[in-house]
Design a protein around this motif. Structure first.
Motif, mmCIF file in Angstrom:
data_model
loop_
_atom_site.group_PDB
_atom_site.id
_atom_site.type_symbol
_atom_site.label_atom_id
_atom_site.label_comp_id
_atom_site.label_asym_id
_atom_site.label_seq_id
_atom_site.Cartn_x
_atom_site.Cartn_y
_atom_site.Cartn_z
ATOM 1 N N PRO A 1 0.834 -1.212 0.000
ATOM 2 C CA PRO A 1 0.000 0.000 0.000
ATOM 3 C C PRO A 1 0.861 1.252 0.000
ATOM 4 C CG PRO A 1 0.050 -1.011 2.175
ATOM 5 C CD PRO A 1 0.731 -1.970 1.248
ATOM 6 N N ARG A 2 0.370 2.286 -0.645
ATOM 7 C CA ARG A 2 1.098 3.550 -0.696
ATOM 8 C C ARG A 2 0.880 4.341 0.587
ATOM 9 N NH1 ARG A 2 2.915 4.324 -5.690
ATOM 10 N NH2 ARG A 2 1.921 3.209 -7.410
ATOM 11 N N ILE A 3 1.931 5.016 1.009
ATOM 12 C CA ILE A 3 1.835 5.839 2.213
ATOM 13 C C ILE A 3 0.768 6.915 2.029
ATOM 14 C CG2 ILE A 3 3.091 7.471 3.659
ATOM 15 C CD1 ILE A 3 3.955 4.548 3.981
ATOM 16 N N THR A 4 0.715 7.492 0.835
ATOM 17 C CA THR A 4 -0.253 8.563 0.602
ATOM 18 C C THR A 4 -1.695 8.068 0.700
ATOM 19 O OG1 THR A 4 0.049 8.161 -1.774
ATOM 20 C CG2 THR A 4 1.269 9.990 -0.809
ATOM 21 N N GLU A 5 -1.913 6.758 0.497
ATOM 22 C CA GLU A 5 -3.270 6.223 0.627
ATOM 23 C C GLU A 5 -3.776 6.350 2.061
ATOM 24 O OE1 GLU A 5 -3.263 2.238 -0.793
ATOM 25 O OE2 GLU A 5 -2.824 2.796 -2.876
ATOM 26 N N LEU B 1 -2.781 8.670 4.284
ATOM 27 C CA LEU B 1 -3.083 10.081 4.514
ATOM 28 C C LEU B 1 -4.408 10.457 3.858
ATOM 29 C CD1 LEU B 1 0.441 11.659 3.915
ATOM 30 C CD2 LEU B 1 -0.740 11.445 6.101
ATOM 31 N N ASN B 2 -4.682 9.846 2.742
ATOM 32 C CA ASN B 2 -5.886 10.169 1.986
ATOM 33 C C ASN B 2 -7.151 9.716 2.700
ATOM 34 O OD1 ASN B 2 -6.832 11.533 -0.240
ATOM 35 N ND2 ASN B 2 -6.941 9.714 -1.516
ATOM 36 N N LYS B 3 -7.030 8.701 3.561
ATOM 37 C CA LYS B 3 -8.205 8.225 4.295
ATOM 38 C C LYS B 3 -8.772 9.307 5.205
ATOM 39 C CE LYS B 3 -7.054 3.295 4.291
ATOM 40 N NZ LYS B 3 -6.640 2.128 5.106
ATOM 41 N N GLU B 4 -7.889 10.190 5.663
ATOM 42 C CA GLU B 4 -8.330 11.295 6.514
ATOM 43 C C GLU B 4 -8.524 12.579 5.724
ATOM 44 O OE1 GLU B 4 -6.252 11.699 10.340
ATOM 45 O OE2 GLU B 4 -5.055 9.962 9.737
ATOM 46 N N GLY B 5 -8.370 12.479 4.417
ATOM 47 C CA GLY B 5 -8.498 13.674 3.601
ATOM 48 C C GLY B 5 -7.398 14.681 3.821
ATOM 49 N N LEU B 6 -6.220 14.193 4.236
ATOM 50 C CA LEU B 6 -5.118 15.099 4.574
ATOM 51 C C LEU B 6 -4.205 15.408 3.400
ATOM 52 C CD1 LEU B 6 -4.068 13.680 8.064
ATOM 53 C CD2 LEU B 6 -5.470 15.684 7.568
ATOM 54 N N ILE B 7 -4.430 14.749 2.275
ATOM 55 C CA ILE B 7 -3.575 14.986 1.118
ATOM 56 C C ILE B 7 -4.427 15.257 -0.098
ATOM 57 C CG2 ILE B 7 -3.358 12.562 0.403
ATOM 58 C CD1 ILE B 7 -0.330 13.239 -0.098
ATOM 59 N N GLN B 8 -3.946 16.121 -0.916
ATOM 60 C CA GLN B 8 -4.707 16.549 -2.086
ATOM 61 C C GLN B 8 -4.988 15.376 -3.013
ATOM 62 O OE1 GLN B 8 -2.468 18.153 -5.121
ATOM 63 N NE2 GLN B 8 -4.077 19.370 -6.072
ATOM 64 N N GLU B 9 -6.212 15.294 -3.486
ATOM 65 C CA GLU B 9 -6.590 14.271 -4.465
ATOM 66 C C GLU B 9 -5.971 14.606 -5.815
ATOM 67 O OE1 GLU B 9 -8.193 11.506 -4.610
ATOM 68 O OE2 GLU B 9 -9.435 11.295 -2.837
ATOM 69 N N CYS C 1 9.175 7.884 -6.712
ATOM 70 C CA CYS C 1 9.204 8.680 -5.486
ATOM 71 C C CYS C 1 7.955 9.538 -5.405
ATOM 72 C CB CYS C 1 10.448 9.571 -5.453
ATOM 73 S SG CYS C 1 10.519 10.641 -3.992
ATOM 74 N N GLU C 2 7.316 9.519 -4.258
ATOM 75 C CA GLU C 2 6.218 10.442 -3.951
ATOM 76 C C GLU C 2 6.640 11.264 -2.743
ATOM 77 O OE1 GLU C 2 1.751 9.534 -4.899
ATOM 78 O OE2 GLU C 2 2.590 7.865 -3.776
ATOM 79 N N THR C 3 6.678 12.565 -2.900
ATOM 80 C CA THR C 3 6.952 13.420 -1.752
ATOM 81 C C THR C 3 5.640 13.935 -1.176
ATOM 82 O OG1 THR C 3 7.219 15.358 -3.182
ATOM 83 C CG2 THR C 3 9.218 14.158 -2.566
ATOM 84 N N VAL C 4 5.671 14.166 0.115
ATOM 85 C CA VAL C 4 4.539 14.766 0.830
ATOM 86 C C VAL C 4 4.993 16.156 1.241
ATOM 87 C CG1 VAL C 4 3.039 14.590 2.843
ATOM 88 C CG2 VAL C 4 3.757 12.518 1.639
ATOM 89 N N PHE D 1 -1.770 18.291 2.820
ATOM 90 C CA PHE D 1 -0.504 17.942 2.190
ATOM 91 C C PHE D 1 -0.712 17.840 0.680
ATOM 92 C CE2 PHE D 1 0.096 16.114 6.475
ATOM 93 C CZ PHE D 1 1.260 16.787 6.832
ATOM 94 N N THR D 2 0.349 18.126 -0.046
ATOM 95 C CA THR D 2 0.310 17.968 -1.502
ATOM 96 C C THR D 2 1.439 17.026 -1.902
ATOM 97 O OG1 THR D 2 1.671 19.955 -1.748
ATOM 98 C CG2 THR D 2 -0.729 20.223 -1.927
#
Length: 362
Positions: free
Chosen positions: A153-157, A159-167, A253-256, A269-270
């Motif tokens: 699973p991706r780390i950003t997934e 963060l996305n569960k809480e809506g903390l990262i831009q879609e 690489c995905e940066t937060v 987060f973006t």
């Protein structure tokens, strides 16, 4: 790139022969094979494949040998060869989520779901010369690690569960291909990412470093860095479905990135994104930082006037083949141009001297 030059044919032939001798080096030393370059200089091979836009380790190794280790020259050779190849179709988008990871780390969560896989890296070495490597054939042999398989699973997934990262917006429209059509500005993110993945590693690294030093509103964390093998699939019209046609090694690489919000977006987060052929993590991280810096307008941020925020500046100077061609053409004959400049300078000096003499006489 400028490759034509006028001159004595015999002199040029002699230069080619001399180059071949210099490439071979001392004949008493065993010749370096393409296989040795491919297996033992793999990071150089990966860079040539990434910036040459052609995934073929054997050809990249051959280009490095032919170029005497000059990686930009090797990249030029690969790009030139690539233009001779027919385009028989398009592969399906690769699923990096199903990557068999040799390396997968996150700087944001210690206990990352799926685990941290350190993999082969210089990160934990002492950067001291290992003179044991000079004793050929006596290098220590570690057990080869097995890649971590299965869906990671991706780390950003999370963060996305809480809506903390831009879609990220999704589109079914095929992205433009910068190898088939000229770059236009504004380029849009798909073209920007293509240009960055082909861009010179040193230039992209410098742009990324500038963002970390304050020349863009950019505070990144490496959300996830993964290196591994992914299958490549292609749809066969006669079959009506996609089949696997090979595998490639990729670095993703995905940066937060910290984002305090704007006139149009809430605090969240973006992301920055980098994807490169082979194990090329410095390039992938740099690419992700520059990608994020170039997104300032779509995120409603202010233009700080930073070089890394200037799309045209970054993309028009990132390509090392174009840069090399423009730079190196000035060592070719410019006799007529220089003579005209010389005459102009002489004329200006003579006119200035006449004016000075008249003024002194008065």
């Amino acid at each position: 790139m400028y490759v034509a030059v006028k001159g004595g044919e015999k002199a040029i032939d002699n230069a080619h022969e001399w180059l071949a001798e210099e490439r071979r080096g001392d004949p008493s030393v065993a010749e370096l094979s393409v296989a040795q370059i491919r297996e033992q200089l793999s990071l150089a091979v990966n860079r040539v494949m990434a910036e040459g836009s052609l995934y073929d380790p054997d050809l990249a190794a051959l280009a490095i040998k032919q170029a005497r280790g000059d990686l930009i020259e090797a990249i030029f050779l690969i790009r030139a060869y690539r233009t001779t190849l027919p385009r028989i179709g398009h592969a399906e988008p690769v699923d990096t989520g199903a990557m068999a990871c040799d390396r997968r780390i996150s700087a944001t969560f210690k206990d990352a779901p799926g685990g941290q896989v350190l993999g082969p890296t210089f990160d934990y070495t002492h950067r001291l010369l290992d003179f044991a490597l000079a004793a050929e054939g006596l290098e220590p042999h570690a057990e080869e690690g097995l890649p971590a398989e299965g869906k990671m699973p991706r780390i950003t997934e999370f963060l996305n569960k809480e809506g903390l990262i831009q879609e990220e917006p999704r589109s079914d429209q095929a992205p433009p291909d910068m190898t088939r059509q000229p770059m236009e500005y504004p380029a849009g993110r798909p073209l920007r990412l293509q240009a960055l993945t082909r861009g010179d590693e040193g230039f992209v690294l410098s742009m990324a470093y500038s963002t970390q030093r304050g020349y863009a509103k950019n505070h990144p964390f490496v959300g996830e860095l993964r290196i591994g093998t992914v299958p490549v699939e292609m749809e066969i019209p006669e079959l009506g479905f996609a089949i696997e046609i090979g595998e490639v090694v990729l670095t993703e690489c995905e940066t937060v990135n910290q984002f305090t919000g704007s006139r149009t977006e809430p605090a969240q987060f973006t992301r920055g994104y980098g994807l490169v052929f082979g194990q090329t993590e410095r390039k992938a991280i740099s690419m992700a930082l520059v990608d994020r810096a170039l997104r300032w307008e779509e995120l409603g941020e202010d233009d700080l006037g930073a070089p890394a925020q200037d799309e045209e500046f970054v993309l028009s100077h990132a390509d090392n083949i174009q840069a090399t061609g423009f730079l190196e053409h000035i060592k070719l004959p410019h006799y007529v141009d220089f003579q005209s400049e010389l005459e102009l300078v002489r004329k200006i000096r003579a006119e200035a001297m006449d004016a000075a003499m008249k003024e002194a006489a008065e």
